[in-house]
Design an enzyme around this catalytic site. Sequence first.
Site, PDB file in Angstrom:
ATOM      1  N   LYS A 105      36.396  50.922  48.491  1.00  0.00           N
ATOM      2  CA  LYS A 105      35.557  49.973  47.653  1.00  0.00           C
ATOM      3  C   LYS A 105      34.586  50.172  46.724  1.00  0.00           C
ATOM      4  CE  LYS A 105      34.479  45.129  48.918  1.00  0.00           C
ATOM      5  NZ  LYS A 105      35.530  44.211  49.378  1.00  0.00           N
ATOM      6  N   GLY A 215      29.536  28.920  51.942  1.00  0.00           N
ATOM      7  CA  GLY A 215      30.063  28.961  50.925  1.00  0.00           C
ATOM      8  C   GLY A 215      31.232  28.538  49.805  1.00  0.00           C
ATOM      9  N   GLY A 217      32.790  29.874  46.435  1.00  0.00           N
ATOM     10  CA  GLY A 217      33.336  30.344  45.430  1.00  0.00           C
ATOM     11  C   GLY A 217      34.358  30.633  45.271  1.00  0.00           C
ATOM     12  N   ASN A 218      35.677  31.951  44.965  1.00  0.00           N
ATOM     13  CA  ASN A 218      36.448  31.549  45.029  1.00  0.00           C
ATOM     14  C   ASN A 218      37.116  31.158  46.115  1.00  0.00           C
ATOM     15  OD1 ASN A 218      39.682  32.232  44.026  1.00  0.00           O
ATOM     16  ND2 ASN A 218      39.268  34.367  44.706  1.00  0.00           N
ATOM     17  N   ALA A 219      37.089  32.111  47.774  1.00  0.00           N
ATOM     18  CA  ALA A 219      37.455  32.162  48.477  1.00  0.00           C
ATOM     19  C   ALA A 219      37.024  30.669  48.754  1.00  0.00           C
ATOM     20  CB  ALA A 219      37.125  33.266  49.970  1.00  0.00           C
ATOM     21  N   GLY A 220      35.824  30.561  49.109  1.00  0.00           N
ATOM     22  CA  GLY A 220      35.287  28.878  49.845  1.00  0.00           C
ATOM     23  C   GLY A 220      36.042  27.612  49.593  1.00  0.00           C
TER      24      GLY A 220
HETATM   25  N1  GLU Z   1      38.288  42.485  47.636  1.00  0.00           N
HETATM   26  C1  GLU Z   1      39.478  41.846  48.650  1.00  0.00           C
HETATM   27  C2  GLU Z   1      39.010  41.871  50.007  1.00  0.00           C
HETATM   28  O1  GLU Z   1      37.938  42.109  50.112  1.00  0.00           O
HETATM   29  C3  GLU Z   1      40.275  42.498  48.462  1.00  0.00           C
HETATM   30  C4  GLU Z   1      40.507  43.658  48.187  1.00  0.00           C
HETATM   31  C5  GLU Z   1      41.949  44.015  47.092  1.00  0.00           C
HETATM   32  O2  GLU Z   1      42.658  42.617  47.163  1.00  0.00           O
HETATM   33  O3  GLU Z   1      42.474  45.254  46.953  1.00  0.00           O
HETATM   34  O4  GLU Z   1      40.272  42.373  50.759  1.00  0.00           O
END
Ligand code: GLU
Length: 411
Positions: A105, A215, A217-220
């Site tokens: 990350k 939330g 955003g993109n996910a919510g």
């Molecule tokens: N940021 C996303 C996660 O937390 C996607 C990570 C990715 O596709 O490598 O799972």
Amino acid sequence: MSHNDPFVGALKQLEKLKNLINLEENIYQQLQSPQKFLEVSIPVKMDNGQIRVFKGFRSQYSNARGPYKGGIRFHPQVNESEVKALSMWMALKTAVVGIPLGGGKGGVIVNPKELSASELEKLSRGYIQAIHKLIGPNVDVPAPDVYTDPKIMGWMLDEYEKLTGGGNPGVITGKPLSIGGSKARSYSTAQGGFYVLQEAVKKMSLHNVRVAVQGFGNAGATMANILAKNGYKVVAVSDSKGGIYNSEGLDMTTLSVHKEKTGSVASFFGAQNIDGNILFQEVDILVLAALENSVTLENAEQIKAQLIIELANGPITHEADEILDKAGKVVVPDILANAGGVVVSYFEQVQNAYNYYWEEKDVLEKLAKIMTQSFDEVWRKKEKYNTNMRTGAYALAVERIGQAMKDRGWI
Ligand code: GLU
């Protein structure tokens, strides 16, 4: 260190698992910290001519099962502990869904909303200049996360290719479609979450459910839309500026227009503003799609939903998790519930490697298969160890990582 320190919480979860599944000490010890952790300074010449130096990180947690994989977060609250925790969760996540990748990350301490487009581009390129020696399509593959998007991934890919010479689209996923992105990647986190939500609804025999989504955003927002389209009644949603409620269900099309126009879901004419916390609404399902530490010791007891889906990473603290468990709530953990994003990232890498691109329906079919199968596997572990879904998912993941370590001769 605060009791809500994400990495401390993540390690506590691992400790709990150790005793439950008799995890070998040699595996356990190697999962206590990232294999590599890099801190960088990124100088950016701002529009006013002054240099501002941003701090960034990349954590490579485990590559036992394959190249490090995980997003890059641009957020003012990014810190070392958070990046480490998120990278550990990525290693567990890729293992839970059985894709041949490890976990990593990255993050930069910045509020991107305060930057101009050209400042943001310089920062994105600067971050890649700082970490490019550490990444690569077979080494470590970044992607979007909170406040980063395909546009930023496009700049980052371009910078990487300039530095290394030549086309290398598989080094970053979540790219725009025009430069090697995958169909369905933009909404795959929510889509994957929806597949597992449906499995949980079946297992728990829930009917006529009401849903709240924290939330937007993109996910919510995407999850709320998918739920509404599939006949679920989304009665409450919130974002960082406020929350709204309508017992008949919110109209997602007009709500999206409202959010676009005003920057928030609050004060939407088709609903009433929520006074209290979105978490405390009378609903059957609660989708957590904001940031870490939303559900804590202080508010966990007031949650009414029977089923909780963690679409964000780490939204429930370790202590809160125990409270929810005792109250008999079913929590579908982040490392399963939000894995749809990285699953389609993996598909994107495969398409890049073949230089051959799939139809949207093929991507979705493959995603659905992995998510439902993974849900079943986690459920079976939960039953086997007589535990909750989070610990079941951790057990599945750690057993897989441990097997890879053994096969590599690491223990
Ligand atoms: N940021 C996303 C996660 O937390 C996607 C990570 C990715 O596709 O490598 O799972």
